[in-house]
Design a protein around this motif. Structure first.
Motif, mmCIF file in Angstrom:
data_model
loop_
_atom_site.group_PDB
_atom_site.id
_atom_site.type_symbol
_atom_site.label_atom_id
_atom_site.label_comp_id
_atom_site.label_asym_id
_atom_site.label_seq_id
_atom_site.Cartn_x
_atom_site.Cartn_y
_atom_site.Cartn_z
ATOM 1 N N ILE A 58 39.229 50.673 41.880
ATOM 2 C CA ILE A 58 38.401 49.714 42.628
ATOM 3 C C ILE A 58 36.943 49.803 42.188
ATOM 4 N N GLY A 59 36.446 51.014 42.000
ATOM 5 C CA GLY A 59 35.056 51.187 41.560
ATOM 6 C C GLY A 59 34.798 50.534 40.215
ATOM 7 N N THR A 60 35.750 50.666 39.308
ATOM 8 C CA THR A 60 35.619 50.040 37.988
ATOM 9 C C THR A 60 35.601 48.517 38.127
ATOM 10 N N ILE A 61 36.506 47.998 38.950
ATOM 11 C CA ILE A 61 36.532 46.549 39.190
ATOM 12 C C ILE A 61 35.193 46.088 39.770
ATOM 13 N N LEU A 62 34.685 46.842 40.738
ATOM 14 C CA LEU A 62 33.418 46.462 41.378
ATOM 15 C C LEU A 62 32.254 46.443 40.389
ATOM 16 N N LEU A 63 32.275 47.344 39.429
ATOM 17 C CA LEU A 63 31.222 47.340 38.415
ATOM 18 C C LEU A 63 31.303 46.107 37.520
ATOM 19 N N ILE A 108 35.107 38.839 47.536
ATOM 20 C CA ILE A 108 36.007 39.853 46.980
ATOM 21 C C ILE A 108 35.237 41.150 46.709
ATOM 22 N N HIS A 109 34.002 41.031 46.248
ATOM 23 C CA HIS A 109 33.163 42.210 46.033
ATOM 24 C C HIS A 109 32.939 42.941 47.361
ATOM 25 N N GLY A 141 34.458 46.447 48.185
ATOM 26 C CA GLY A 141 33.409 47.429 48.448
ATOM 27 C C GLY A 141 33.656 48.202 49.731
ATOM 28 N N ARG A 142 34.096 47.510 50.770
ATOM 29 C CA ARG A 142 34.400 48.195 52.039
ATOM 30 C C ARG A 142 35.555 49.175 51.859
ATOM 31 N N ILE A 143 36.598 48.727 51.176
ATOM 32 C CA ILE A 143 37.756 49.601 50.924
ATOM 33 C C ILE A 143 37.324 50.805 50.101
ATOM 34 N N TYR A 144 36.535 50.558 49.074
ATOM 35 C CA TYR A 144 36.033 51.617 48.191
ATOM 36 C C TYR A 144 35.238 52.647 48.981
ATOM 37 N N LYS A 193 22.534 49.048 44.749
ATOM 38 C CA LYS A 193 23.076 49.076 43.387
ATOM 39 C C LYS A 193 22.885 50.452 42.753
ATOM 40 N N ARG A 194 21.688 50.997 42.861
ATOM 41 C CA ARG A 194 21.388 52.312 42.284
ATOM 42 C C ARG A 194 22.297 53.394 42.889
ATOM 43 N N LYS A 195 22.440 53.386 44.192
ATOM 44 C CA LYS A 195 23.263 54.392 44.859
ATOM 45 C C LYS A 195 24.738 54.258 44.478
ATOM 46 N N MET A 196 25.215 53.048 44.378
ATOM 47 C CA MET A 196 26.630 52.857 44.043
ATOM 48 C C MET A 196 26.922 53.250 42.593
ATOM 49 N N ILE A 197 25.979 53.016 41.708
ATOM 50 C CA ILE A 197 26.152 53.453 40.317
ATOM 51 C C ILE A 197 26.135 54.976 40.242
ATOM 52 N N ILE A 198 25.204 55.607 40.953
ATOM 53 C CA ILE A 198 25.162 57.073 40.998
ATOM 54 C C ILE A 198 26.459 57.625 41.569
#
Length: 128
Positions: free
Chosen positions: A20-25, A33-34, A38-41, A97-102
């Motif tokens: 899911i994280g890869t898809i979100l990126l 859908i994002h 994102g909530r599930i992730y 965005k920064r936090k989710m990438i980290i």
């Protein structure tokens, strides 16, 4: 629960996080859908990080006879997920965005890479 059960619960929750994280990126941000993915992730990431806190370190030094260095990624997750959620709710897309990438690279890519080190379960599955 015993270590092996916790490990499999962790694997069953962290593998979907990676997918899911890869898809979100890769997908367009801000779409329905994002947001749904994102909530599930976020829920899965919180759950899997809590599970890992009950798993004693099996490789390397321990703190308090339980926590290893890899547990720092669990604490990273427990901090990052809520703060990323709060950031997006406040409209701070840049911080979110920064936090989710980290989170993705720290908790999934780097920590996931450590699970393939000698002495760990996945190392034995793939290379043992």
């Amino acid at each position: 629960m015993d270590y092996k059960t916790l490990m499999f619960v962790h694997l069953w929750t962290v593998v979907p996080c990676f997918i899911i994280g890869t898809i979100l990126l890769l997908i367009k941000k801000g779409t329905p859908i994002h947001k749904s993915f994102g909530r599930i992730y976020m829920i899965l990431m919180l759950f899997t990080s809590i599970v890992t806190l009950f798993m004693p370190a099996e490789v390397g030094p321990r703190m308090l006879n339980h926590f290893g260095y890899i547990h720092s990624f669990s604490f990273l997750t427990l901090y990052t997920v809520p703060t990323a959620y709060i950031a997006i709710k406040k409209g701070n897309v840049k911080a979110h965005k920064r936090k989710m990438i980290i989170l993705y690279f720290g908790a999934l890519i780097i920590a996931g890479g450590f699970t393939f080190f000698p002495g760990r379960y996945l190392y034995n599955v793939f290379f043992g």
